[in-house]
Design an enzyme around this catalytic site. Structure first.
Site, short mmCIF file in Angstrom:
data_model
loop_
_atom_site.label_atom_id
_atom_site.label_comp_id
_atom_site.label_asym_id
_atom_site.label_seq_id
_atom_site.Cartn_x
_atom_site.Cartn_y
_atom_site.Cartn_z
N LYS A 128 46.04 81.01 57.83
CA LYS A 128 46.60 82.24 58.40
C LYS A 128 47.86 82.66 57.65
CE LYS A 128 46.52 82.77 62.90
NZ LYS A 128 46.85 82.68 64.34
N GLU A 182 48.39 71.03 53.33
CA GLU A 182 47.18 70.39 52.82
C GLU A 182 46.22 71.41 52.23
OE1 GLU A 182 48.16 68.21 56.80
OE2 GLU A 182 48.28 70.24 56.00
N GLY A 212 43.92 78.24 66.29
CA GLY A 212 43.11 77.62 65.25
C GLY A 212 41.85 76.96 65.77
N ARG A 213 41.98 76.22 66.87
CA ARG A 213 40.83 75.47 67.39
C ARG A 213 39.83 76.39 68.10
NH1 ARG A 213 45.56 74.18 69.68
NH2 ARG A 213 45.94 74.49 71.91
N GLU A 219 43.90 68.66 71.66
CA GLU A 219 45.03 69.48 71.23
C GLU A 219 45.42 70.47 72.32
OE1 GLU A 219 45.80 70.41 66.79
OE2 GLU A 219 45.04 72.30 67.61
N HIS A 232 23.19 52.33 70.41
CA HIS A 232 23.27 51.10 69.63
C HIS A 232 24.68 50.88 69.09
CE1 HIS A 232 18.89 50.39 69.62
NE2 HIS A 232 18.84 51.71 69.74
N LYS A 290 54.53 66.27 60.79
CA LYS A 290 54.53 67.10 59.58
C LYS A 290 55.94 67.24 59.00
CE LYS A 290 52.23 70.78 61.11
NZ LYS A 290 51.46 72.04 61.09
#
Length: 569
Positions: A213, A219, A273-274, A360, A391, A516
């Site tokens: 954005k 990153e 964002g999510r 979050e 399993h 961060k």
């Protein structure tokens, strides 16, 4: 001025606190024997069926949860979200991901302005651009068609689109639309992720979508600069404008990076964002891979649940029922986790996406007014497709800690297999487990049953299953783009319901900031130590020791490399 009221101070909450002690006295074996109760605990909508009869709840529980919803002003809070009020109060923003999939003629206001036309302006631009790329009218610097896409983003810019992509990969219509194309996602700043993404790809046929954005996410921008170098090294710096586009609102930095601002696709600060998979963040890379018509069906599926959530009465409202009963499990029974168990391999990336959306959003320790919560909020989410999970971690779910489960089944497989001579199809075999596991968790197996089966006495404690372990069962008619959109929206709104009841802000994420900012200090130290030989200082003993060991053991890493080194596999 009156102090803010916590939901736990209300009579409705205290009533449920007393009621849960009564409920604990009744086993799910007995509750499941009440056919009328079970009938009333199923909800159908648009071909899907939710069965919540295996919750440790009675009809009285549901009534009390509806009273809690009333006291928490749940309906008003839902309305405030849909009408563009600034319910994300700590960032002073509306929360309008529902506008991202609204029909073209819908009206959804933010600050007195209908945002739907803006949304469709971007969607139309995505459709036009993706069709140009897919048809070969937009080509790379050497005139070759762009068949491979790498979407660069992290967190919500990655997990949601990856979930949808993975779910569509084996869907028949999507397969046809994607023939000859590849979509990759580069998220981790670890250079191994870069290596895995570019291995086997030709820069001449690759288009990179940079999703940030602000165009400042550390990153993402380092990965974007790495891919820019990969393209430039092969095709020259001028090729960047033909091989890189952006999903961003910072057109100045987009242009400075070397991307034509006309090839930047906008989204808005009212999209978290999510919750952004239905914006250009997800729609652009998914449309490049599958075509806009497939992605539009996904948006319509999400929109169908948006309308259901907004208008259905609570007793028939799937996200509301799921959310209220999740609050019941977390805050009253004290169950800290939730297992997401889709009986479809196509949904293998659902749990990682919901991990972020849920943890979050609701991983908060204070109310929306900043008051510390005297109760637990939020869930630890994890999961794996059935039968793989059986399993892996089902042992703990059956005989260890109590973990409420979401079982998700599909009536029609995307890729059916029938073998001559087999008693059932492959999908029927899978779904046999979908139907059996919830009952095994609910009923368990008693010592008396084991005695009747002549189990040796010394093994009886080990083979006893306590049961009384709650679950939901959600049965979808199929798993096409429309259904995938519905499933996404069900979880988004369920999680919002939980936050609205707990009285927290489910739409900020201050908890991701501290680490961060500390990483910025470490980054400066690494640079100073590598380039100037400065000692490690300003950290505690533990971090100083670890960081010094790292620097000493990697002393051969150049501080200012004379040439660029890219991954080689």
């Amino acid at each position: 001025m009156a102090s803010p009221t916590l939901i736990s101070d209300t009579d409705a909450w205290k009533d449920l606190k007393g009621h849960v002690e009564e409920t604990k006295k009744t086993h799910l074996r007995d509750l499941m024997g009440d056919v009328d109760r079970c009938k009333s605990m199923t909800v159908e909508f648009d071909g899907m069926l939710l069965d919540y009869s295996r919750q440790r709840a009675t009809l009285e529980t549901i009534d009390k949860l509806f009273k809690l919803a009333q006291v928490a002003h749940l309906k008003e809070k839902i309305n405030h979200m849909y009408t563009g009020e600034r319910i994300n109060s700590t960032e002073n923003r509306p929360v309008l991901h529902v506008a991202l999939r609204a029909s073209r003629d819908a009206v959804i206001q933010s600050d007195g302005k209908n945002v739907v036309p803006e949304v469709w302006k971007v969607l139309d631009k995505i459709q036009e651009f993706s069709e140009r790329v897919r048809s070969g009218s937009w080509v790379g610097a050497t005139g070759k068609a762009l068949k491979d896409v790498i979407a660069v983003g992290i967190g919500g810019s990655f997990l949601g689109p990856l979930f949808v992509h993975t779910a569509l990969q084996t869907e028949p219509e999507a397969i046809e639309s994607a023939r000859g194309r590849q979509l990759h996602f580069l998220a981790n700043v670890d250079p191994i992720d870069v290596a895995r993404n570019i291995t086997g790809l030709n820069p001449e046929t690759t288009l990179v979508v940079v999703v940030s954005k602000t165009f400042t996410t550390a990153e993402t921008m380092l990965n974007a600069r790495t891919l820019r170098e990969w393209i430039s090294a092969a095709l020259g710096p001028s090729a960047v404008a033909k091989h890189m586009v952006a999903v961003s609102t910072n057109l100045t930095l987009v242009e400075k990076f070397g991307i034509d601002p006309n090839n930047a696709f906008a989204f808005w600060d009212w999209v978290g964002g999510r919750y952004s998979v239905c914006s250009a963040v997800g729609v652009l890379p998914l449309s490049l891979q599958y075509g806009f018509s497939v992605v539009e069906k996904f948006l319509k599926g999400a929109s169908s649940i948006d309308q259901h959530f907004y208008s259905a009465p609570f007793e028939k409202n799937i996200p509301v029922l799921l959310g209220l009963l999740s609050v019941w499990n977390v805050s009253f029974f004290g169950y800290p986790a939730r297992a997401i168990l889709p009986y479809s391999q196509a949904l293998e990336k659902l749990a990682p996406h919901i991990q972020q959306v849920s943890m979050e959003s609701n991983g908060k320790g204070v109310s929306i007014d900043g008051v510390p919560l005297p109760f637990e909020a939020g869930e630890i989410d994890f999961g794996e497709p059935g039968t793989n999970g059986q399993h892996s971690f089902y042992q703990l779910i059956h005989q260890g800690r109590v973990i409420p489960c979401d079982f998700i089944g599909v009536v029609r497989s995307q890729q059916p297999v029938y073998l001559k001579g087999e008693p059932v199809s492959n999908h029927d075999e899978l779904m046999s487990n979908f139907f059996a596991q919830p009952d095994a968790l609910a009923y368990g197996k008693t010592e008396e049953q084991l005695h009747k089966e002549n189990v040796p006495p010394h093994l009886i404690p080990h083979k006893t299953f306590s049961g009384n372990r709650p679950s939901f069962s959600l049965l979808l008619p199929s798993l096409n783009a429309y259904n995938i959109g519905q499933l996404l929206a069900i979880y988004e709104h369920r999680i919002a319901v939980e936050g609205f009841i707990w009285g927290i802000n489910s739409f900020d994420q201050w908890g991701v900031e501290l680490g961060k900012s500390l990483a910025t200090q470490v980054r400066k130290q690494i640079n100073a130590s590598r380039s100037k030989g400065e000692p490690v200082e300003g950290f505690n003993f533990s971090t100083t020791t670890l960081l010094s060991r790292y620097l000493e053991a990697s002393a051969d890493v150049p501080a200012n490399p004379p040439t660029t080194l890219l991954p080689k596999i």
